[in-house]
Write an enzyme that holds these catalytic residues in place. Structure first.
Site, PDB file in Angstrom:
ATOM      1  N   TYR A  42       0.838  -1.192   0.000  1.00 43.86           N
ATOM      2  CA  TYR A  42       0.000   0.000   0.000  1.00 43.86           C
ATOM      3  C   TYR A  42       0.882   1.256   0.000  1.00 43.86           C
ATOM      4  CZ  TYR A  42      -2.644   3.921   1.586  1.00 43.86           C
ATOM      5  OH  TYR A  42      -3.159   5.192   1.688  1.00 43.86           O
ATOM      6  N   GLY A  97      -3.529   8.911   2.961  1.00 45.85           N
ATOM      7  CA  GLY A  97      -4.617   8.219   3.643  1.00 45.85           C
ATOM      8  C   GLY A  97      -4.132   6.936   4.287  1.00 45.85           C
ATOM      9  N   SER A 124      -5.327  14.050   5.216  1.00 47.17           N
ATOM     10  CA  SER A 124      -6.153  13.483   4.148  1.00 47.17           C
ATOM     11  C   SER A 124      -7.590  13.230   4.605  1.00 47.17           C
ATOM     12  CB  SER A 124      -5.530  12.157   3.698  1.00 47.17           C
ATOM     13  OG  SER A 124      -6.440  11.410   2.923  1.00 47.17           O
ATOM     14  N   ARG A 183      -3.627   0.035  -8.360  1.00 46.55           N
ATOM     15  CA  ARG A 183      -2.356  -0.378  -7.736  1.00 46.55           C
ATOM     16  C   ARG A 183      -2.378  -1.895  -7.634  1.00 46.55           C
ATOM     17  NH1 ARG A 183      -4.151   4.486  -4.008  1.00 46.55           N
ATOM     18  NH2 ARG A 183      -4.212   5.944  -5.748  1.00 46.55           N
ATOM     19  N   HIS A 295       0.170  11.984  -7.809  1.00 46.31           N
ATOM     20  CA  HIS A 295      -0.275  11.200  -6.653  1.00 46.31           C
ATOM     21  C   HIS A 295       0.764  10.125  -6.323  1.00 46.31           C
ATOM     22  CE1 HIS A 295      -4.190  11.001  -4.453  1.00 46.31           C
ATOM     23  NE2 HIS A 295      -3.736   9.839  -4.048  1.00 46.31           N
ATOM     24  N   ARG A 298       0.445   6.912  -8.428  1.00 47.11           N
ATOM     25  CA  ARG A 298      -0.571   5.928  -8.033  1.00 47.11           C
ATOM     26  C   ARG A 298      -1.864   6.076  -8.816  1.00 47.11           C
ATOM     27  NH1 ARG A 298       0.981   4.266  -2.713  1.00 47.11           N
ATOM     28  NH2 ARG A 298      -1.056   4.284  -1.723  1.00 47.11           N
TER      29      ARG A 298
HETATM   30  C1  LIG Z   1       0.500   5.684   0.876  1.00 47.89           C
HETATM   31  C2  LIG Z   1       0.083   6.939   0.170  1.00 47.89           C
HETATM   32  C3  LIG Z   1      -1.183   7.460   0.398  1.00 47.89           C
HETATM   33  C4  LIG Z   1      -1.578   8.643  -0.247  1.00 47.89           C
HETATM   34  N1  LIG Z   1      -2.804   9.184   0.034  1.00 47.89           N
HETATM   35  C5  LIG Z   1      -3.148  10.388  -0.492  1.00 47.89           C
HETATM   36  C6  LIG Z   1      -4.358  11.027  -0.112  1.00 47.89           C
HETATM   37  O1  LIG Z   1      -5.117  10.520   0.708  1.00 47.89           O
HETATM   38  N2  LIG Z   1      -4.639  12.227  -0.674  1.00 47.89           N
HETATM   39  C7  LIG Z   1      -3.805  12.844  -1.576  1.00 47.89           C
HETATM   40  O2  LIG Z   1      -4.097  13.928  -2.060  1.00 47.89           O
HETATM   41  N3  LIG Z   1      -2.629  12.254  -1.929  1.00 47.89           N
HETATM   42  C8  LIG Z   1      -2.289  11.065  -1.412  1.00 47.89           C
HETATM   43  N4  LIG Z   1      -1.088  10.490  -1.747  1.00 47.89           N
HETATM   44  C9  LIG Z   1      -0.141  11.231  -2.621  1.00 47.89           C
HETATM   45  C10 LIG Z   1       0.814  12.081  -1.755  1.00 47.89           C
HETATM   46  O3  LIG Z   1       0.155  13.165  -1.173  1.00 47.89           O
HETATM   47  C11 LIG Z   1       2.001  12.634  -2.568  1.00 47.89           C
HETATM   48  O4  LIG Z   1       1.536  13.457  -3.599  1.00 47.89           O
HETATM   49  C12 LIG Z   1       2.908  11.551  -3.143  1.00 47.89           C
HETATM   50  O5  LIG Z   1       3.117  10.535  -2.197  1.00 47.89           O
HETATM   51  C13 LIG Z   1       4.226  12.179  -3.547  1.00 47.89           C
HETATM   52  O6  LIG Z   1       5.156  11.244  -3.928  1.00 47.89           O
HETATM   53  P1  LIG Z   1       6.306  10.692  -2.946  1.00 47.89           P
HETATM   54  O7  LIG Z   1       5.628   9.634  -2.140  1.00 47.89           O
HETATM   55  O8  LIG Z   1       7.310  10.155  -3.881  1.00 47.89           O
HETATM   56  O9  LIG Z   1       6.790  11.845  -2.103  1.00 47.89           O
HETATM   57  C14 LIG Z   1      -0.691   9.284  -1.149  1.00 47.89           C
HETATM   58  C15 LIG Z   1       0.571   8.735  -1.374  1.00 47.89           C
HETATM   59  C16 LIG Z   1       0.968   7.578  -0.725  1.00 47.89           C
HETATM   60  C17 LIG Z   1       2.340   7.039  -0.978  1.00 47.89           C
END
Ligand SMILES: Cc1cc2nc3c(=O)[nH]c(=O)nc-3n(C[C@H](O)[C@H](O)[C@H](O)COP(=O)(O)O)c2cc1C
Length: 402
Positions: A42, A97, A124, A183, A295, A298
């Site tokens: 995850y 999240g 989040s 994913r 994101h 993702r």
């Molecule tokens: C486990 C995980 C959960 C995430 N959940 C959210 C979320 O709830 N809302 C959101 O806007 N972005 C979410 N993101 C994206 C992150 O805010 C961020 O943009 C992204 O992780 C950036 O890349 P990095 O992990 O390489 O720093 C999530 C990313 C990860 C890895």
């Protein structure tokens, strides 16, 4: 990248003491050891072939520094301004999240780490602590609320009212996740949408520390801020997250942005922009900032990386609104490259999550400390004293010196 071909044998630190983590890679190794496979997938996973995710990390390698030497850097500082208030460095803890699956009360612990590091924390919609709990756990933290739009308008209106009441100083609308990216590696640990495979459930028992500190003592976390909006028979951990996804209107549009802008009077940021036209449109829509983001790779696979779009986005934005990027930051030098290419700050997701998973608040704080220390050293080595002195003149695209 820095590894030689097996000689000498090198290992990241994977013990229990976050202070012994030298780099984000050490916190990552610690997290890999502590977390069960389903939680790790995850945290780490990207969509489909994970091409967008790999690109956003590698995009940094395309840029090399051309440092200035013989510059007095004895008074260098990373201090900067983020949405009108000072911060210790150009960095925001990005919304993530399900933090409660990585560490119990993960949201509050991340907020505490952000407070210590003097940077904003974005919570989040899919977080597990209530926003009021987070505000109490980290009094004084720059607390921002990230909104996923789901269900009818009355839900986001109620969440905005609560965020305002909880003292959130900014709102972040995530625009690129109304349809969830697939994913696949995460899904391989699940049967359907609502439970783990037997193998994944058994594997989690082989991580006794995680198991004892999380499901055994606290059960699976709940989506505390939104669970009342979820039908009663869908409120278990996996079912609730699937229900929210299934109820995110794919009709989300610039009209929704206008409606939210009208209602939310404090700073408002759009997250998930990845093309020049949308950067232009965002400026015209009256928001206070945009986050270039896929994101964390993702959502849509095979996108360009946020870093790739930065120079063009900066040209479009000028100094009219704030410009942020999110994706792939693992080093202080990544932060400096992003700022040199036009970002006002980077938003980091996985880096603090590795720390959180490895060692709770101390681990998350260590992640932010590592990034800061690295950036402080690198800015000096680059011959620069302040973040606003960074610019593209200090960078060369690989193989192309200016
Ligand atoms: C486990 C995980 C959960 C995430 N959940 C959210 C979320 O709830 N809302 C959101 O806007 N972005 C979410 N993101 C994206 C992150 O805010 C961020 O943009 C992204 O992780 C950036 O890349 P990095 O992990 O390489 O720093 C999530 C990313 C990860 C890895």
């Amino acid at each position: 990248m820095a590894q030689l071909d097996g000689t000498p044998a090198r290992h990241y630190y994977a013990g229990f003491n976050p202070q012994r983590a030298i780099a984000i890679a050490d916190l990552r190794a610690m997290a890999h050891k502590r977390l069960p496979r389903f939680a790790l997938e995850y945290l780490e996973g990207g969509a489909e072939d994970e091409a967008a995710m790999f690109r956003e990390q590698r995009a940094f390698a395309d840029w090399r520094f051309m440092p200035k030497t013989l510059v007095d850097v004895s008074r260098r500082t990373l201090a900067t301004d983020i949405l009108g208030r000072s911060a210790a460095m150009p960095l925001v803890v990005s919304p993530t999240g399900l933090n409660g699956i990585l560490h119990v009360h993960g949201d509050s612990l991340l907020a505490e780490a952000a407070l210590r590091a003097d940077v904003p924390f974005v919570q989040s919609t899919m977080s597990n602590d209530t926003m009021e709990e987070v505000a109490r756990a980290a009094p004084g933290v720059r607390h921002w609320w990230q909104l996923y739009v789901f269900g009818g308008d009355e839900i986001w209106q109620e969440l905005l009212r609560r965020a305002d009441g909880a003292g959130c100083e900014a709102l972040v609308l995530t625009t690129n996740a109304q349809i969830f990216g697939d994913r696949e590696w995460q899904r391989r640990n699940q049967v359907g949408k609502s439970r783990l495979t037997v193998l994944a459930a058994l594997e989690s028992l082989t991580h006794p520390r995680w198991f004892a500190e999380n499901p055994l003592s606290h059960g699976l976390p709940s989506f505390a801020n939104i669970i009342d909006f979820v039908p009663k028979d869908q409120r278990s951990f996996f079912a609730a997250s699937s229900w929210v996804r299934a109820n995110q209107p794919t009709s989300l549009s610039w009209d929704t942005v206008a409606k939210i802008r009208q209602r939310w009077k404090k700073p408002f940021v759009l997250k998930g922009i990845l093309c020049p036209d949308d950067v232009r449109r965002a400026v015209d829509s009256g928001v206070d900032g945009v986050v270039l983001s896929s994101h964390g790779g993702r959502q849509l696979d095979w996108t360009i990386s946020p870093l790739d779009l930065l120079p063009v986005a900066r040209e479009i934005v000028g100094d009219r609104i704030a410009l942020y990027m999110s994706g792939g930051v693992r080093r202080g030098t990544d932060l400096l490259k992003a700022c040199a290419l036009g970002a006002d700050a980077v938003w980091v997701g996985r880096a603090p999550l590795y720390g959180l998973s490895a060692a709770g608040a101390a681990g998350a704080a260590r992640a932010l400390e590592i990034l800061k220390t690295e950036a402080e050293n690198a800015v000096g080595l680059l011959g620069v004293n302040r973040v606003d002195e960074l610019g593209p003149h200090l960078l060369a695209h690989q193989g192309r010196a200016a």
